[in-house]
Design an enzyme around this catalytic site. Structure first.
Site: not given
Length: 795
Positions: A561-562, A565, A568
């Protein structure tokens, strides 16, 4: 989770996470090379070097002896660089110097913008204001990050002072209407805007929106009131979060009423024949899933969900102040003010989405409750319905009877296949297949990192050009925050020739990016500051560090998940900082990270990396299937209800941020019961006057936007199903390029609806490109997509 700064930010509306850095570094087993601070960094592209990097990536996290050797300086230089190679941050005193130098640059830009009068001045105004935003973010984000993560109290204090200085200056800017007036003048002139790039036009809209939300257009008296209300709200928020407490501290019951609960726990709480069960911490949750006696569970449920009256008053005051603030700024409600620049646009659209999502989820909820009611009827034949205090208890009973996989030896062996190094190695391999980028372990310079456990990874493309820098601070230590977080330390931005000349005029030793990472884009031959991010996690290590840190499935998904980010931030390499990386709409920013959770356990991706840390054997196929069956079992028993809980919280958030707090008899408890009795499958009993809203801490940080995570989960579910074909294309380059080109590379430079429409293409859900327009029907359509089998953890 992305770190969100609780500050007004006309310049950096989505400085939603924190921080940045540069200077040339050296590779493991290679000598230092004298490189110009402005030259582009490349790494060797030979197959043997790539294979070595791949192996090193695993070892620097998994082998303590290897890490000790790798992290030793490879040159004899004793000179220390600054934190993150920021040339100012070689010690505590450097923070204030950094802030003061940045402040002087800001003041010059403000004077230039206010004095603008020519076409040339106005055409360059967006870039001037973007640089102003960047200068503020450089200090505020860096200081905030070090304040939270650096172990030295001296550095923390210095960072706090630097933060305060720049934050105070930001408040000055928020009361400088000339900036707003000049940007409006520029935006209204076609002779100006015709020369702006698409990015500049988007950034101008973002900046104007931020001005309007800071009430800079109001008369001085109203503006002062706006500032006063904002200050009150900023004080009420932390008070609400840190003072969550029940109306009644303990429930006292006979010991025999707690049968089913851990006897050792009962003994700790026992006083003679009575047991005082606290209504805070983990004890109520444990009691609700373990205590056999229904009446005792009911008493604990109702009491633990009844907040103190003082806490409810705090919440209602906070909501009233927010409503007043919105009204002063010219909005019907706080939700209208907050949502106007989001994909949703209006609270009505949010409610459309949530009601459609609740409807799509209801069938699964009813199936779950029917199974649980059957279990209850086996215990209590006369039972006709399940009560809210029954849910956790019978889910636990079901798991104990049916979920053999959980208790099997096999499940305890799974973490051995997910050492941190193996997972990071897998992420790099996945990114290579999807996006043509990889992670390269890089030696740090003396003074560069804030803790010896921090690893630096450079991100390089297929031409071995460096794209970004990721600092990984993944291991637990005393006083470290347990919350996994992605911090933006510096966003992408083109550095102008004027800035380079300005630095040269001031001092030959100054760097236009403060010494932090830069590159020259070969297509334009222009200098760019590189995205620099930090990933913070709190994973355990063995005391002797003789074995690597092993991740369970939850922690595995957290790391993916991290890193979603992070990728991105890496791929959204824009010309302007205002819209770089994760600086996009709040209800769009979680999409890349949420969808990454699916990749973590997709069989096609597991084949890339899941190997036993000691034997290097791949994860057996039967264990892959067991993981999937176990996940489906969890979701089928309480996944729907978990979703409903989040939907209800999002609906409550919208109700609280409507205009209702301004009504004379505003009662947050009545609204809570209205929402839950209308939409919940297991509402609290009538007349109970439970007031759970006093525990809803996310109302502070996510006021009117709590729906965002659900919204992005629904989009991610659709994208995973239709673009990545449920995992079949999870390592497919065409699918990865499609996601990169339609979503990741834009940062905040493209409307989220256009991203979704472009990604889905001719999909029936996007018939004739209807999603590109957004609006209430588009929100309802996303709600119909449902949430699938994706993670159900809350924000």
């Amino acid at each position: 989770m992305l770190k969100t700064l609780n500050r007004r930010s006309w310049t950096c509306r989505q400085c939603i996470r924190i921080l940045r850095r540069n200077a040339e570094t050296r590779r493991y087993f290679q000598g230092a090379s004298a490189a110009s601070p402005l030259c582009q960094h490349t790494v060797s592209s030979s197959t043997s070097d790539k294979a070595r990097d791949d192996q090193t990536l695993r070892l620097i996290f998994d082998s303590e002896p290897f890490w000790r050797e790798f992290s030793q300086p490879k040159s004899s230089t004793s000179k220390r660089t600054g934190l993150l190679q920021n040339q100012y941050l070689t010690g505590p005193d450097g923070f204030l110097q950094f802030a003061q130098v940045s402040l002087q640059k800001c003041q010059k830009i403000v004077a230039k913008v206010i004095a603008a009068s020519t076409l040339e001045d106005y055409r360059g105004m967006v870039r001037d204001l973007d640089r102003l935003s960047d200068l503020l973010c450089r200090v505020i984000d860096m200081a905030e990050f070090m304040k939270l993560n650096h172990p030295s109290p001296q550095i923390q204090d210095a960072a706090t002072q630097a933060y305060a200085l720049m934050f105070e200056y930001m408040n000055v800017l928020n009361t400088t209407p000339e900036l707003d007036a000049q940007l409006k003048r520029a935006s209204a002139d076609l002779n100006v805007t015709s020369h702006w790039s698409p990015e500049e036009k988007v950034a101008a809209r973002v900046l104007l929106k931020d001005f309007s939300q800071s009430a800079i257009h109001l008369p001085p008296k109203d503006r002062q009131k706006f500032v006063a209300l904002s200050n009150e709200i900023s004080q009420l928020g932390p008070m609400f979060v840190t003072n969550r407490q029940p109306e009644t501290d303990h429930v006292t019951v006979d010991k025999n009423k707690l049968r089913g609960m851990d006897p050792s726990l009962i003994q700790q709480l026992q006083r003679w024949r009575k047991v005082a069960v606290p209504m805070f911490g983990d004890i109520p949750r444990i009691a609700l899933y373990s205590v056999h006696d229904e009446e005792t569970r009911k008493e604990i449920y109702v009491t633990s969900r009844t907040s103190s009256k003082v806490q409810i008053r705090r919440l209602e005051t906070l909501l009233q102040k927010r409503a007043e603030l919105a009204k002063l700024a010219g909005f019907p409600s706080y939700a209208h003010m907050t949502l106007s620049d989001k994909m949703a646009k209006t609270p009505e659209a949010v409610v459309n989405f949530l009601e459609a999502l609740n409807a799509s989820n209801r069938g699964q909820v009813q199936d779950e409750l029917s199974q649980l009611l059957a279990l209850k009827q086996a215990d209590v034949p006369s039972a006709t319905q399940l009560q809210p205090w029954d849910h956790a208890y019978y889910v636990h009973q079901y798991s104990a009877r049916h979920s053999r996989v959980r208790r099997s030896r096999e499940s305890t062996l799974l973490p051995a296949f997910f050492s941190i190094g193996t997972v990071i190695q897998g992420l790099s391999r996945l990114f290579t297949r999807l996006y043509g980028i990889r992670l390269v372990p890089t030696e740090t310079l003396p003074g560069e990192i804030w803790n010896p456990d921090v690893r630096r990874l450079d991100v390089v493309d297929e031409s071995d050009r460096r794209l970004a820098v990721i600092y990984c601070d993944l291991f637990t230590r005393p006083y470290k925050s347990p919350n996994p977080t992605h911090f933006t330390l510096r966003g992408s931005r083109e550095i102008s020739q004027a800035e380079i000349a300005e630095c040269a005029d001031l001092s030959s030793s100054l760097h236009p990016n403060d010494g932090m990472a830069t590159t020259i884009k070969p297509e334009t031959n222009k200098l760019y500051q590189l995205p620099t991010v930090a990933l913070i996690c709190d994973f355990d290590q063995s005391e002797s560090r003789s074995t690597p840190s092993l991740l369970n499935e939850h922690n595995l998904e957290t790391l993916f998940h991290e890193m979603g980010h992070a990728v991105h931030s890496v791929l959204a390499r824009t010309d302007l900082q205002t819209i770089s990386g994760t600086r996009c709409a709040t209800d769009f920013v979680e999409l890349p990270s949420v969808i990454m959770e699916n990749f973590a356990t997709a069989p096609e991706v597991l084949a890339l990396y899941a190997r036993h840390w000691e034997t290097n054997e791949p994860l057996p196929e039967h264990m892959v299937k067991s993981m999937e069956l176990n996940r489906q079992s969890r979701v089928s028993m309480h996944g729907g209800m978990d979703n409903e809980v989040q939907i209800l919280m999002a609906l409550l958030d919208q109700a609280y941020h409507s205009s209702r707090p301004l009504e004379p008899n505003f009662d947050s408890t009545r609204i809570y019961h209205d929402v839950y009795s209308t939409h919940s499958s297991l509402p609290d009993p009538p007349g109970s006057r439970t007031s759970w809203q006093g525990y809803f801490a996310h109302l502070v940080g996510y006021g009117a936007t709590y729906y965002s995570y659900l919204f992005d989960r629904a989009i991610a579910n659709k994208v995973w199903s239709d673009v990545f074909k449920g995992g079949e294309l999870s390592t497919n380059r065409d699918a990865g390029e499609r996601f990169k080109n339609e979503v990741l590379r834009w940062g905040g430079g493209r409307d989220g609806w256009n991203c979704v429409a472009g990604l889905l293409g001719n999909n029936p859900a996007n018939d004739n490109g209807k999603l590109a327009e957004g609006g209430e029907e588009a929100m309802r359509e996303v709600g119909r997509w449902g949430l699938g089998l994706m993670g159900t953890s809350e924000l």
